[in-house]
Scaffold this motif. Structure first.
Motif, PDB file in Angstrom:
ATOM      1  N   THR A  92       0.686  -1.296   0.058  1.00  0.00           N
ATOM      2  CA  THR A  92       0.108  -0.059   0.109  1.00  0.00           C
ATOM      3  C   THR A  92       0.774   1.233   0.015  1.00  0.00           C
ATOM      4  O   THR A  92       2.030   1.334   0.497  1.00  0.00           O
ATOM      5  N   MET A  93       0.453   2.204  -0.506  1.00  0.00           N
ATOM      6  CA  MET A  93       1.280   3.413  -0.548  1.00  0.00           C
ATOM      7  C   MET A  93       0.662   4.237   0.455  1.00  0.00           C
ATOM      8  O   MET A  93       0.941   5.526   0.835  1.00  0.00           O
ATOM      9  N   ASN A  94      -0.361   3.748   1.484  1.00  0.00           N
ATOM     10  CA  ASN A  94      -1.163   4.593   2.451  1.00  0.00           C
ATOM     11  C   ASN A  94      -0.620   3.851   3.731  1.00  0.00           C
ATOM     12  O   ASN A  94      -1.823   3.314   4.402  1.00  0.00           O
ATOM     13  N   THR A  95       0.731   3.671   4.221  1.00  0.00           N
ATOM     14  CA  THR A  95       1.187   3.014   5.285  1.00  0.00           C
ATOM     15  C   THR A  95       0.606   3.645   6.562  1.00  0.00           C
ATOM     16  O   THR A  95       0.391   2.965   7.466  1.00  0.00           O
ATOM     17  N   ASN A  96       0.361   4.858   6.513  1.00  0.00           N
ATOM     18  CA  ASN A  96       0.173   5.723   7.928  1.00  0.00           C
ATOM     19  C   ASN A  96      -1.183   5.315   8.386  1.00  0.00           C
ATOM     20  O   ASN A  96      -1.416   5.497   9.725  1.00  0.00           O
ATOM     21  N   ASP A  97      -2.119   4.800   7.826  1.00  0.00           N
ATOM     22  CA  ASP A  97      -3.598   4.588   8.086  1.00  0.00           C
ATOM     23  C   ASP A  97      -3.804   3.156   8.485  1.00  0.00           C
ATOM     24  O   ASP A  97      -4.839   2.725   9.096  1.00  0.00           O
ATOM     25  N   PHE A  98      -2.758   2.387   8.702  1.00  0.00           N
ATOM     26  CA  PHE A  98      -2.667   1.058   9.046  1.00  0.00           C
ATOM     27  C   PHE A  98      -2.434   0.996  10.716  1.00  0.00           C
ATOM     28  O   PHE A  98      -2.219  -0.465  11.192  1.00  0.00           O
ATOM     29  N   GLY A  99      -2.067   1.851  11.363  1.00  0.00           N
ATOM     30  CA  GLY A  99      -1.786   1.805  12.814  1.00  0.00           C
ATOM     31  C   GLY A  99      -0.187   1.176  12.927  1.00  0.00           C
ATOM     32  O   GLY A  99       0.645   1.277  12.190  1.00  0.00           O
ATOM     33  N   GLU A 100       0.146   0.500  14.019  1.00  0.00           N
ATOM     34  CA  GLU A 100       1.337   0.154  14.368  1.00  0.00           C
ATOM     35  C   GLU A 100       1.318  -1.340  13.618  1.00  0.00           C
ATOM     36  O   GLU A 100       0.595  -2.350  13.652  1.00  0.00           O
ATOM     37  N   ALA A 101       2.523  -1.358  12.976  1.00  0.00           N
ATOM     38  CA  ALA A 101       3.023  -2.436  12.029  1.00  0.00           C
ATOM     39  C   ALA A 101       3.156  -3.814  12.746  1.00  0.00           C
ATOM     40  O   ALA A 101       2.623  -4.711  12.260  1.00  0.00           O
ATOM     41  N   VAL A 102       3.438  -3.779  13.853  1.00  0.00           N
ATOM     42  CA  VAL A 102       3.491  -4.747  14.785  1.00  0.00           C
ATOM     43  C   VAL A 102       2.287  -5.544  15.131  1.00  0.00           C
ATOM     44  O   VAL A 102       2.307  -6.896  15.493  1.00  0.00           O
ATOM     45  N   LEU A 103       0.980  -4.829  14.975  1.00  0.00           N
ATOM     46  CA  LEU A 103       0.138  -5.309  15.199  1.00  0.00           C
ATOM     47  C   LEU A 103      -0.911  -5.987  14.074  1.00  0.00           C
ATOM     48  O   LEU A 103      -1.890  -6.382  14.296  1.00  0.00           O
ATOM     49  N   LEU A 104      -0.221  -5.578  12.894  1.00  0.00           N
ATOM     50  CA  LEU A 104      -0.669  -6.304  11.721  1.00  0.00           C
ATOM     51  C   LEU A 104      -0.557  -7.770  11.388  1.00  0.00           C
ATOM     52  O   LEU A 104       0.743  -8.273  11.827  1.00  0.00           O
ATOM     53  N   PRO A 105      -1.399  -8.630  10.713  1.00  0.00           N
ATOM     54  CA  PRO A 105      -1.081  -9.916  10.557  1.00  0.00           C
ATOM     55  C   PRO A 105       0.092  -9.897   9.495  1.00  0.00           C
ATOM     56  O   PRO A 105       0.366 -11.190   9.067  1.00  0.00           O
ATOM     57  N   SER A 106       0.332  -8.924   8.470  1.00  0.00           N
ATOM     58  CA  SER A 106       1.178  -9.082   7.348  1.00  0.00           C
ATOM     59  C   SER A 106       2.014  -7.997   7.544  1.00  0.00           C
ATOM     60  O   SER A 106       2.044  -6.846   8.282  1.00  0.00           O
TER      61      SER A 106
END
Length: 152
Positions: free
Chosen positions: A58-72
């Motif tokens: 995604t070019m929209n990385t800021n809207d996904f919150g903390e990366a460590v909490l993502l499944p990917s």
């Protein structure tokens, strides 16, 4: 006639896309995704979670919150293409040759087009564009120095 043309183009592009993509999700569980800042991106998060995606581009990385909490892992296109470059530089060089020929061909037909490097920069991939520029220098071969003229 125009509708028929558009339908034909969509079908041809869809077939190419399906041939080159590992998985296409037609349906997945929805719902709120707690870590997502922008609710309009919840479907992207849910789809990535549903198919156990390794990487979410995604070019929209800021809207996904903390990366460590993502499944990917979260990557921009530039970051992902640089990962491809670091793991398979000769494949990138081969594709660079093909793409450069394509872009040059468009210019030769009278189209006003950017160079391959400019196009990559334009879509937000400046780091990968630098790699491609280096591949293009290598593909062009060594620059022969001109012999100095002798004055008589």
């Amino acid at each position: 006639m125009l509708d028929e043309f558009h339908r034909d183009m969509r079908m041809r592009h869809a077939a190419t896309f399906r041939h080159n993509v590992d998985e296409i999700l037609e349906d997945w569980a929805g719902g709120a995704a707690g870590n997502i800042i922008d609710a309009d991106d919840e479907h992207v998060h849910n789809a990535a979670k549903h198919c156990s995606a390794d990487i979410l581009l995604t070019m929209n990385t800021n809207d996904f919150g903390e990366a460590v909490l993502l499944p990917s892992d979260l990557c921009t296109a530039d970051e992902f293409l640089c990962l491809v470059e670091s793991s398979s530089p000769f494949v990138v060089r081969s594709v660079t040759r093909i793409q450069n020929t394509h872009w040059q061909g468009r210019r030769d037909k009278g189209h006003t087009v950017e160079s391959l490097v400019e196009a990559l920069e334009h879509v937000g991939c400046p780091l990968f564009a630098a790699h491609v520029a280096e591949h293009l220098r290598v593909l062009a071969g060594p620059v022969k120095a001109s012999k100095p003229r002798r004055n008589r």
